[in-house]
Design a protein around this motif. Structure first.
Motif, PDB file in Angstrom:
ATOM      1  N   ALA A   7      -8.573   8.405  10.148  1.00  0.00           N
ATOM      2  CA  ALA A   7      -8.167   7.773  11.401  1.00  0.00           C
ATOM      3  C   ALA A   7      -6.754   8.220  11.741  1.00  0.00           C
ATOM      4  CB  ALA A   7      -8.223   6.247  11.272  1.00  0.00           C
ATOM      5  N   GLY A   8      -6.639   9.002  12.818  1.00  0.00           N
ATOM      6  CA  GLY A   8      -5.343   9.471  13.258  1.00  0.00           C
ATOM      7  C   GLY A   8      -4.750   8.553  14.315  1.00  0.00           C
ATOM      8  N   LEU A   9      -3.657   9.012  14.901  1.00  0.00           N
ATOM      9  CA  LEU A   9      -2.981   8.215  15.920  1.00  0.00           C
ATOM     10  C   LEU A   9      -3.475   8.608  17.318  1.00  0.00           C
ATOM     11  CD1 LEU A   9      -0.881   6.295  17.068  1.00  0.00           C
ATOM     12  CD2 LEU A   9       0.881   8.006  16.578  1.00  0.00           C
TER      13      LEU A   9
ATOM     14  N   ILE B 114     -12.089   5.201   4.534  1.00  0.00           N
ATOM     15  CA  ILE B 114     -11.322   5.582   5.716  1.00  0.00           C
ATOM     16  C   ILE B 114      -9.881   5.797   5.289  1.00  0.00           C
ATOM     17  CG2 ILE B 114     -10.531   4.926   8.019  1.00  0.00           C
ATOM     18  CD1 ILE B 114     -12.960   3.029   8.173  1.00  0.00           C
ATOM     19  N   VAL B 115      -9.326   6.936   5.598  1.00  0.00           N
ATOM     20  CA  VAL B 115      -7.899   7.186   5.389  1.00  0.00           C
ATOM     21  C   VAL B 115      -7.200   6.945   6.726  1.00  0.00           C
ATOM     22  CG1 VAL B 115      -6.143   8.937   4.949  1.00  0.00           C
ATOM     23  CG2 VAL B 115      -8.152   8.794   3.485  1.00  0.00           C
ATOM     24  N   ALA B 116      -6.290   5.982   6.757  1.00  0.00           N
ATOM     25  CA  ALA B 116      -5.546   5.667   7.977  1.00  0.00           C
ATOM     26  C   ALA B 116      -4.193   6.349   7.913  1.00  0.00           C
ATOM     27  CB  ALA B 116      -5.365   4.158   8.119  1.00  0.00           C
ATOM     28  N   LEU B 117      -3.938   7.203   8.891  1.00  0.00           N
ATOM     29  CA  LEU B 117      -2.667   7.919   8.948  1.00  0.00           C
ATOM     30  C   LEU B 117      -1.682   7.123   9.795  1.00  0.00           C
ATOM     31  CD1 LEU B 117      -3.955  11.578   9.489  1.00  0.00           C
ATOM     32  CD2 LEU B 117      -3.433  10.402   7.342  1.00  0.00           C
ATOM     33  N   GLY B 118      -0.878   6.299   9.131  1.00  0.00           N
ATOM     34  CA  GLY B 118       0.131   5.510   9.818  1.00  0.00           C
ATOM     35  C   GLY B 118      -0.306   4.105  10.140  1.00  0.00           C
ATOM     36  N   THR B 119       0.667   3.309  10.570  1.00  0.00           N
ATOM     37  CA  THR B 119       0.435   1.872  10.768  1.00  0.00           C
ATOM     38  C   THR B 119      -0.470   1.574  11.954  1.00  0.00           C
ATOM     39  OG1 THR B 119       2.498   1.724  12.038  1.00  0.00           O
ATOM     40  CG2 THR B 119       2.628   1.230   9.680  1.00  0.00           C
ATOM     41  N   ILE B 120      -0.392   2.371  13.019  1.00  0.00           N
ATOM     42  CA  ILE B 120      -1.242   2.109  14.182  1.00  0.00           C
ATOM     43  C   ILE B 120      -2.700   2.329  13.828  1.00  0.00           C
ATOM     44  CG2 ILE B 120      -1.881   2.960  16.475  1.00  0.00           C
ATOM     45  CD1 ILE B 120       1.078   3.267  17.083  1.00  0.00           C
TER      46      ILE B 120
END
Length: 213
Positions: A50-52, A142-148
């Protein structure tokens, strides 16, 4: 209930600020992609990243997530080293690069000014994120890239984001869903400041593989 498509329409009207910015870029750069950027990867993925949002001269220009900007080099090199991509990344959407067992889904599909979407824009785009995640029948991590991305992913599963503290390599078990694994975003800023090193980023995907082993 009307089901949401995992991809917004090419002329998505939901966010007036993003529409106006998109139209500015279409006028200034008519040869760029300049539209909501679609997901990229394996439809049978066990891992979702999951990107921004698209970068102005990256995905907004090329039409593929993390393609054409500094962040993409580290992401695709790391995925290749982890056995999750094959082919050579050349910063072009037609380089033949292919993801294996992984897919990239941005939390916001249209490029935002200064790379900063606002809350309403993140909320407007979440149904597309949810539909994309729900469509992955083999999804495990799921790899979340960053807080958003971390917060929007949790909300896509009906969870209160505040209950799950973001941290690099932090793991969260989503009730009835996949494991959420956090990472600092692979942005130029994080790389240049040393907040995220190559080794730290590689560790995220090694841990993702351990979770499903």
């Amino acid at each position: 209930m009307i089901e949401t498509s995992p991809e917004p329409p090419i002329d998505c009207p939901l966010c007036p600020r993003l529409v106006a910015y998109r139209e500015e870029q279409q006028a200034a750069h008519p040869d760029w992609f300049n539209a909501p950027v679609p997901n990229f990867g394996d439809p049978d993925a066990w891992l979702a990243i999951a990107g921004l949002a698209p970068g102005l001269t990256g995905a907004n220009r090329t039409g593929r997530p993390f393609t054409g900007d500094h962040a993409g080099g580290l992401l695709y090199d790391t995925l290749g080293a982890a056995g999750l991509a094959e082919g050579e990344y050349t910063e072009s959407a037609d380089d033949g690069l292919r993801l294996k067992g992984a897919i990239i889904i941005n939390s916001v599909r249209c490029v935002p000014p200064q790379n900063k979407p606002v809350g309403a824009e993140i909320n407007n785009c979440r149904p597309f994120l949810k539909a994309a995640l729900d469509g992955l029948t083999k999804l495990r991590v799921i790899v979340a890239l960053g807080t958003i991305a971390h917060a929007s992913t949790l909300r896509a599963y009906g969870e209160a984001a505040g209950r799950y503290k973001f941290g690099h390599l932090a793991e969260h078990r989503i009730p009835g869903g996949p494991v959420l694994l956090d990472s600092y975003h692979c942005s130029r800023y994080n790389q240049n400041t040393g907040r995220l090193t190559d080794e730290m980023f590689a560790a995220v995907f090694e841990r993702a593989k351990e979770i499903v082993a």
